[in-house]
Design a protein around this motif. Structure first.
Motif, short mmCIF file in Angstrom:
data_model
loop_
_atom_site.label_atom_id
_atom_site.label_comp_id
_atom_site.label_asym_id
_atom_site.label_seq_id
_atom_site.Cartn_x
_atom_site.Cartn_y
_atom_site.Cartn_z
N LEU A 117 -5.26 -3.81 -33.15
CA LEU A 117 -5.83 -4.53 -32.02
C LEU A 117 -6.44 -3.56 -31.01
O LEU A 117 -7.54 -3.81 -30.50
CB LEU A 117 -4.78 -5.40 -31.34
N LEU A 118 -5.77 -2.47 -30.75
CA LEU A 118 -6.29 -1.50 -29.78
C LEU A 118 -7.66 -0.97 -30.20
O LEU A 118 -8.57 -0.88 -29.38
CB LEU A 118 -5.31 -0.34 -29.59
N ARG A 119 -7.80 -0.62 -31.46
CA ARG A 119 -9.10 -0.12 -31.95
C ARG A 119 -10.18 -1.18 -31.74
O ARG A 119 -11.29 -0.87 -31.33
CB ARG A 119 -9.00 0.26 -33.42
N SER A 120 -9.83 -2.41 -32.04
CA SER A 120 -10.80 -3.50 -31.90
C SER A 120 -11.18 -3.71 -30.44
O SER A 120 -12.35 -3.91 -30.13
CB SER A 120 -10.22 -4.80 -32.47
N LEU A 121 -10.21 -3.68 -29.56
CA LEU A 121 -10.49 -3.92 -28.14
C LEU A 121 -11.29 -2.77 -27.53
O LEU A 121 -12.15 -3.00 -26.68
CB LEU A 121 -9.20 -4.16 -27.37
N VAL A 122 -11.01 -1.56 -27.96
CA VAL A 122 -11.80 -0.42 -27.47
C VAL A 122 -13.24 -0.56 -27.96
O VAL A 122 -14.19 -0.33 -27.19
CB VAL A 122 -11.17 0.91 -27.91
N ALA A 123 -13.43 -0.97 -29.21
CA ALA A 123 -14.78 -1.18 -29.74
C ALA A 123 -15.48 -2.30 -28.98
O ALA A 123 -16.66 -2.19 -28.64
CB ALA A 123 -14.71 -1.50 -31.23
N LEU A 124 -14.75 -3.38 -28.70
CA LEU A 124 -15.33 -4.50 -27.95
C LEU A 124 -15.71 -4.05 -26.54
O LEU A 124 -16.78 -4.41 -26.04
CB LEU A 124 -14.33 -5.67 -27.89
N ASP A 125 -14.88 -3.25 -25.92
CA ASP A 125 -15.19 -2.75 -24.58
C ASP A 125 -16.45 -1.89 -24.61
O ASP A 125 -17.30 -2.00 -23.73
CB ASP A 125 -14.01 -1.96 -24.03
N ALA A 126 -16.57 -1.05 -25.63
CA ALA A 126 -17.77 -0.21 -25.74
C ALA A 126 -19.01 -1.08 -25.90
O ALA A 126 -20.04 -0.81 -25.26
CB ALA A 126 -17.63 0.75 -26.93
N LEU A 127 -18.93 -2.12 -26.70
CA LEU A 127 -20.08 -3.03 -26.86
C LEU A 127 -20.40 -3.72 -25.54
O LEU A 127 -21.56 -3.90 -25.20
CB LEU A 127 -19.78 -4.09 -27.92
N HIS A 128 -19.38 -4.12 -24.82
CA HIS A 128 -19.59 -4.79 -23.55
C HIS A 128 -20.27 -3.87 -22.54
O HIS A 128 -21.07 -4.30 -21.72
CB HIS A 128 -18.26 -5.29 -23.00
N ARG A 129 -20.00 -2.58 -22.62
CA ARG A 129 -20.60 -1.60 -21.72
C ARG A 129 -21.97 -1.12 -22.20
O ARG A 129 -22.61 -0.29 -21.56
CB ARG A 129 -19.68 -0.39 -21.59
N LYS A 186 -22.45 0.53 -25.08
CA LYS A 186 -22.25 1.81 -25.77
C LYS A 186 -21.89 1.61 -27.23
O LYS A 186 -21.18 2.41 -27.83
CB LYS A 186 -21.12 2.61 -25.09
N GLY A 187 -22.36 0.52 -27.82
CA GLY A 187 -22.02 0.21 -29.21
C GLY A 187 -22.69 1.13 -30.21
O GLY A 187 -23.62 1.86 -29.89
N THR A 188 -22.17 1.09 -31.42
CA THR A 188 -22.74 1.83 -32.54
C THR A 188 -22.58 0.98 -33.79
O THR A 188 -21.85 -0.02 -33.78
CB THR A 188 -22.01 3.18 -32.77
N THR A 189 -23.23 1.39 -34.85
CA THR A 189 -23.07 0.70 -36.12
C THR A 189 -21.61 0.74 -36.57
O THR A 189 -21.08 -0.25 -37.07
CB THR A 189 -23.96 1.34 -37.20
N ALA A 190 -20.95 1.86 -36.38
CA ALA A 190 -19.55 2.01 -36.79
C ALA A 190 -18.66 1.03 -36.02
O ALA A 190 -17.75 0.42 -36.60
CB ALA A 190 -19.08 3.44 -36.57
N LEU A 191 -18.91 0.85 -34.73
CA LEU A 191 -18.10 -0.09 -33.94
C LEU A 191 -18.36 -1.52 -34.37
O LEU A 191 -17.42 -2.33 -34.46
CB LEU A 191 -18.39 0.08 -32.45
N LEU A 192 -19.60 -1.86 -34.65
CA LEU A 192 -19.93 -3.19 -35.13
C LEU A 192 -19.23 -3.46 -36.46
O LEU A 192 -18.68 -4.54 -36.67
CB LEU A 192 -21.44 -3.32 -35.29
N THR A 193 -19.24 -2.47 -37.32
CA THR A 193 -18.57 -2.60 -38.62
C THR A 193 -17.07 -2.77 -38.45
O THR A 193 -16.46 -3.61 -39.11
CB THR A 193 -18.87 -1.36 -39.49
N LEU A 194 -16.46 -2.00 -37.58
CA LEU A 194 -15.04 -2.12 -37.31
C LEU A 194 -14.69 -3.53 -36.83
O LEU A 194 -13.75 -4.15 -37.33
CB LEU A 194 -14.58 -1.09 -36.27
N LEU A 195 -15.47 -4.03 -35.88
CA LEU A 195 -15.20 -5.38 -35.37
C LEU A 195 -15.37 -6.43 -36.47
O LEU A 195 -14.56 -7.36 -36.57
CB LEU A 195 -16.12 -5.69 -34.19
N ALA A 196 -16.39 -6.28 -37.29
CA ALA A 196 -16.62 -7.23 -38.38
C ALA A 196 -15.44 -7.20 -39.36
O ALA A 196 -14.97 -8.26 -39.80
CB ALA A 196 -17.92 -6.92 -39.10
N GLN A 197 -14.95 -6.02 -39.68
CA GLN A 197 -13.80 -5.92 -40.60
C GLN A 197 -12.57 -6.59 -40.02
O GLN A 197 -11.86 -7.33 -40.72
CB GLN A 197 -13.50 -4.45 -40.90
N GLN A 198 -12.31 -6.37 -38.74
CA GLN A 198 -11.13 -6.96 -38.13
C GLN A 198 -11.26 -8.49 -38.04
O GLN A 198 -10.28 -9.21 -38.20
CB GLN A 198 -10.88 -6.35 -36.75
#
Length: 165
Positions: free
Chosen positions: A35-47, A49-61
């Motif tokens: 959950l922490l990894r997902s929420l950090v990725a979501l926070d980065a997207l909200h700011r 600061k997203g990346t393809t890797a973060l989008l992929t992580l969120l999609a997997q979760q």
């Protein structure tokens, strides 16, 4: 010669409310690394600061969350998870058009709601069930990749052995 004593206040870096709540949860020992990894990725997207890797992580979760819904954990909230997945697809399309890695408005809300569901699932589902959901999701992704590669080979007129048909 007079010396002036200047007292400097320590400047704390600004953090988002989401990360602040994560830090509180981590101190309380109630956080889950998934959950922490997902929420950090979501926070980065909200700011923005997203990346393809973060989008992929969120999609997997989200796929794991969907699998947990199908297994009976927060099954009534499956729609929220599917809405979040659709929001990620839209975000990915928008990134391709304008390069803006920002989840805002309805997209962010859909993702946030889905990760509230995911949090509840991770708290209620046994670790073995979460692990099974991860394995099932990985299997589904691999099957998809194999089917896509086979379709590409058929369209290109290449047989399985690599020879032209």
């Amino acid at each position: 010669m007079s010396t002036k004593s200047t007292a400097h206040k320590k400047v704390r870096p600004s953090i988002s409310p989401l990360l602040g709540s994560l830090m509180q949860a981590a101190k309380a020992g109630s956080s889950n690394p998934l959950l922490l990894r997902s929420l950090v990725a979501l926070d980065a997207l909200h700011r923005g600061k997203g990346t393809t890797a973060l989008l992929t992580l969120l999609a997997q979760q989200l796929l794991i969350s969907e699998e947990l819904c199908l297994s009976g954990y927060q099954s009534a909230r499956l729609g929220a998870v599917q809405d979040a997945h659709a929001a990620l697809v839209r975000l990915d399309r928008e990134v391709a058009l304008n390069g803006d890695w920002k989840a805002a408005g309805a997209q962010y809300e859909a993702l946030r709601k889905a990760f509230v569901v995911y949090d509840a699932q991770l708290r209620s589902a046994p670790r073995t069930r979460v692990h099974d959901a991860q394995l099932t999701t990985t299997g589904r992704l691999l099957d998809h990749l194999v089917r896509r590669e086979q379709a590409t080979n058929v369209e290109g007129g290449v047989c399985r052995d690599g020879n032209a048909s």
